[in-house]
Scaffold this active site. Structure first.
Site, PDB file in Angstrom:
ATOM      1  N   ARG A 238     108.244 -58.137  46.181  1.00 35.94           N
ATOM      2  CA  ARG A 238     107.044 -57.360  45.783  1.00 35.94           C
ATOM      3  C   ARG A 238     106.254 -57.178  47.070  1.00 35.94           C
ATOM      4  NH1 ARG A 238     108.904 -55.417  41.873  1.00 35.94           N
ATOM      5  NH2 ARG A 238     107.998 -55.236  39.636  1.00 35.94           N
ATOM      6  N   GLU A 267     102.338 -48.827  47.493  1.00 37.31           N
ATOM      7  CA  GLU A 267     103.521 -47.657  47.133  1.00 37.31           C
ATOM      8  C   GLU A 267     103.055 -46.489  46.476  1.00 37.31           C
ATOM      9  OE1 GLU A 267     106.700 -50.089  45.250  1.00 37.31           O
ATOM     10  OE2 GLU A 267     106.589 -51.379  46.659  1.00 37.31           O
ATOM     11  N   HIS A 286     111.353 -49.010  47.512  1.00 34.34           N
ATOM     12  CA  HIS A 286     111.560 -49.642  46.070  1.00 34.34           C
ATOM     13  C   HIS A 286     112.896 -49.299  45.393  1.00 34.34           C
ATOM     14  CE1 HIS A 286     109.077 -52.222  43.236  1.00 34.34           C
ATOM     15  NE2 HIS A 286     110.087 -52.235  42.971  1.00 34.34           N
TER      16      HIS A 286
HETATM   17  C1  DGY Z   1     111.493 -54.686  38.717  1.00 30.97           C
HETATM   18  O1  DGY Z   1     112.104 -54.463  37.730  1.00 30.97           O
HETATM   19  O2  DGY Z   1     110.436 -55.289  38.599  1.00 30.97           O
HETATM   20  C2  DGY Z   1     112.064 -54.056  40.190  1.00 30.97           C
HETATM   21  O3  DGY Z   1     111.068 -54.053  41.036  1.00 30.97           O
HETATM   22  C3  DGY Z   1     112.671 -52.690  39.646  1.00 30.97           C
HETATM   23  O4  DGY Z   1     113.501 -52.386  40.959  1.00 30.97           O
END
Ligand code: DGY
Length: 326
Positions: A238, A267, A286
């Site tokens: 993240r 993002e 992402h």
């Molecule tokens: C999630 O599911 O948290 C992922 O980041 C999606 O790719």
């Protein structure tokens, strides 16, 4: 006859299982152009009992206060940092998420970025497309030389399911594997060390920890300053865990050799993000879990969670299970 509950779904979900949800509730799926705006979400959720959302929908106090009948939230994501989990827990609202099904796909992305950053693949692609691979720029002994992966040391920050899947891949590449985890873990072939030791010893660092209050800004300027000179940093977890400005400075000075990033503090990425200026940073929007099969599996879990909640049962994958203890 009991009234059908209203459920709002913020985006069309892949995998073909939405009709199952529609059979069981009064379902509205956002059909507008582009992502559902936050104020439209607030208005449409006002009389809903359930929300099926994705990681781009912020579920915060303002949204909850506008949805007094809300009984469940089911997110098509494993991460739930877009949701104010403590607040939903306090209000007794279960939050569904999608663990497990995206583990290998995300670990593949981490490795793709690691290899691309180490061997300058994106940079080389840009070079060829720009028409620069010409007789005056031919193969030469130092042409696009990068870093060896085989035999190098990989440090994994966060040895959960995805971190362990990254470790399995690293083993196949003949890497030595170090890891740091918030709670103790024993994984064959992986040496557990402190975060500081990991940063000092690793040629490659992969961030695989969830974003929580504890891990926000975990790799700050001080920690980035501890990284082994010439190392490579990969983040598929993240944004918000790595201080991007501090990383850009370390790239400027050459202290960090390269990076591969799939996730960012903001993002979509803002056009003035300092990482954009670096040739040696491989950037992805992402896409960690972005395969057709994995996305269908994630959607299926999100629907299973919503169906269970509609039936008054425990969600099979609940991020705040303590709501069921009350
Ligand atoms: C999630 O599911 O948290 C992922 O980041 C999606 O790719």
């Amino acid at each position: 006859m009991t009234e059908r509950k209203k459920v709002l779904v913020t985006s069309a979900l892949p995998g073909g299982r939405l009709p199952e949800l529609e059979e069981r509730c009064d379902m509205t799926v956002w059909q507008g152009e582009g992502p559902m705006p936050a104020d439209t979400l607030r208005d449409q959720l006002a009389d809903c009992s359930g929300l099926v959302c994705t990681l781009i929908n912020r579920v915060d106090r303002q949204l909850l206060d506008a949805a007094p009948n809300l009984q469940f939230v089911s997110s098509m994501s494993v991460g739930v940092d877009h949701i104010d989990l403590p607040l939903l827990t306090e209000r007794g609202i279960p939050v569904g998420h999608t663990p497990g099904v995206l583990v290998d796909t995300t670990a593949d992305t981490a490795f793709a970025l690691l290899l691309a950053a180490a061997r300058r693949v994106a940079e080389a692609d840009r070079f060829v497309r720009a028409g620069l691979w010409r007789p005056e720029n031919p193969w030469s002994p130092d042409f696009f030389v990068g870093k060896d992966v085989s035999g190098a040391t990989l440090g994994i920050i966060g040895l959960g399911e995805i971190g362990q899947a990254v470790a399995r891949r690293a083993e196949g590449f003949g890497m030595r594997i170090l890891a740091w985890n918030r709670s103790p873990r024993e994984v064959p072939g992986v040496q557990m060390v402190s975060l500081e030791e990991l940063l000092l010893r690793s040629d490659f660092v992969s961030v695989n920890v969830a974003l929580t209050a504890e891990t926000r800004n975990l790799l700050d300027a001080e920690h980035i300053g501890m990284m082994k000179p010439g190392s490579v940093l990969v983040n598929t977890a993240r944004g918000g865990i790595v201080d991007e400005a501090a990383l850009a400075e370390a790239l400027d000075s050459g202290a960090v050799y390269a990076a591969g990033f799939d996730v960012f503090e903001q993002e979509p990425l803002s056009t003035d993000n300092p990482l954009l200026a670096h040739e040696r940073v491989v950037l992805a929007p992402h896409i960690g879990s972005a395969t057709t099969l994995t996305r269908a599996r994630m959607a299926a879990l999100a629907i299973d969670n919503a169906l269970a909640a509609l039936d008054g049962e425990r969600m099979p994958h609940c991020a705040n299970r303590s709501v069921y203890d009350i």
